[in-house]
Scaffold this motif. Sequence first.
Motif: not given
Length: 669
Positions: A294, A308, A310
């Motif tokens: 991540t 992001d 993620r």
Amino acid sequence: MVIFRYSLAASLIAVAAATPTFAQTDEPVIIVTGTGLEATPAAPAYDTQEIDRDQLLSVPSGRIEDALSSVAGFQQFRRSDSRSANASAQGATLRALGGNATSRALVLLDGVPMSDPFFGYVPFSALAPERLAQIRVTRGGGSGPFGAGALAGTIELESAGIEALDGVAGQLLVNDRGETESSASIGSRLGAGFAVVSGRWDRGKGFFTTPADDRVPQSARAAFDSWSTQLRGVAPLADDVELQFRGLAYRDARTLRFEGADSTIEGQDASLRLIGRGRWQFDALAYVQARNFTNVVISSSSFTPVLDQRNTPSIGLGGKFELRPPTGEDNVLRLGVDYRRSDGELFETSISAFSGAVTARRNAGGTNSDLGLFIENDWTLGTLTLTGGARLDRWSIRDGFFSERDANGLPVAAETFADRAGWDASFRGGLLLRPSNTLALRAAAYSGLRLPTLNELYRPFVVFPVVTQANAGLRNERLEGFEAGLDVTPTENLSLSLTAFDNRVKNAIANVTIDTNLRERQNIDAIRARGIEAGAKADLGKLSLNTSISWTDAETRGSGFAAALDGNRPAQTPRFAGRATIAYRPAIDWIVSATVGHVSAQFEDDLEMDTLPAATTLDAFAQVPIMGKLSLVLRGENLTGETIVTRNQGGSIDLGAPRTIWGGLRYGF
């Protein structure tokens, strides 16, 4: 953690198989080593350097990548170690065949490839030096087991056995920033086998990678918090057959440059290995790896999240079978097959730097696989040893896709990429001549290939403000090279080595600048590296010296879209690198050592616009026995406070580790 739980159970079953031998006192003693098959007679025909356990335990930083830096020519994409670098940039390479962040060297731990299935980086923070017996680094291409990927060479890490890790051992150190490094292991003989459980935890607030004059209120220290634990069991199944198991779990969290710019890597690995040492020797291996990554990208102007990344889950599966039939004392024949498969995908969210609202959600991924058949034979004719090998790979790149949806979930892009597959052959051969007891002459030639990683094919990335695009059409890299060298041992306490090499990677994958702050991964014509490697070791009683230097003339070959790169040095590639360590052992278990390292200037980018200045560092290590197995340990990194520039993008600079002093206690190692 599911894989690791099953791995734990498998290990306990494996070592329990050895327990009944306690009662078999009339049976012959069975000895298990926990190692693979012995190196073949022609292994020294290639440029090889070994790092022993004493060297691993006296690394001033305590990091495996620092130990590997004692082999001149080893490098990661950036000069940062695994405490202050983004993990995705930690590929391993040799001989200046770099230019991007993916590994061009094959890294093996007990025979298992350790590179991440999606990115190709090596999880260095999970590879603790105190768990290892030795490292063998072979520069140059390889066509043996898992040879696809060994363009620049092979780095073989071998776990320590019960002789080194029997009983309880551990260490706890703290540095002048209040950061800690702790590790422990428990090893026990179980019948004729053994089991070892080990763990390590490193954490700290880190240092500022941003120069003092460039810091803003949002600038952050390179904080790190990483742990890893390993369980290893070895059990005999017969007099000359042993079963080996290894399970590894780890997690590493880091912050880089700005508050909120956090990244993590984690993994759970398990492997089973069956070693036969009878007349028909064999090495059978199977492994599985579950990995994830991540990363949050922070704008360097608004200091808010803009991307992001993620979730990037990936699975690595593979195995090999190698057979060495009895062919006589003067021949060693290796026949085998290996298989590697990488599945992975990314999930990322694009965020507006101004409103903080989601602007897009992306998903991309695919599957790479490689099935290899290999054969190699060593033939000893008195003082001459000849070796030759061939490898045939059936590779595939398939199921590639990219999709993007807007903030409302409506499709913006949906692409699927054509499956590709093919056959590639590679070869290597060499000779080793020992005209006297003090001189060995060697020469070798080789070829090899590397598939583009899933990361290179499908994942764009941002090192703000520079965006690098993926390229699903990337072709395989192809290595061709040769070398010649000599090893001189005028006395048993002195050894010298010298190697000249010429390596070329065709279709080299590079991050090519195509516009301002915009790059794309593309195949350029080639990277060619020619150079000299030299090393010296001297053992003068209580005093010892170990040096390694590398000088490389590396340049890119580009035409068409890459014509601007033609003749340039590959990004992040130094011309000269060297290290020298002098150690003094005044008494048993005492050691005081100092290491000087130098890396010449290198360019940040492919267009040679920004320079990373040369850096010279001084490190130190000392171990002083207190009582029994307990010792005081002192370590020093960059004692002269050298400014180490690790990134320079248009004047936006990151720095490497400053002066750092460590102190603590060690027991049993």
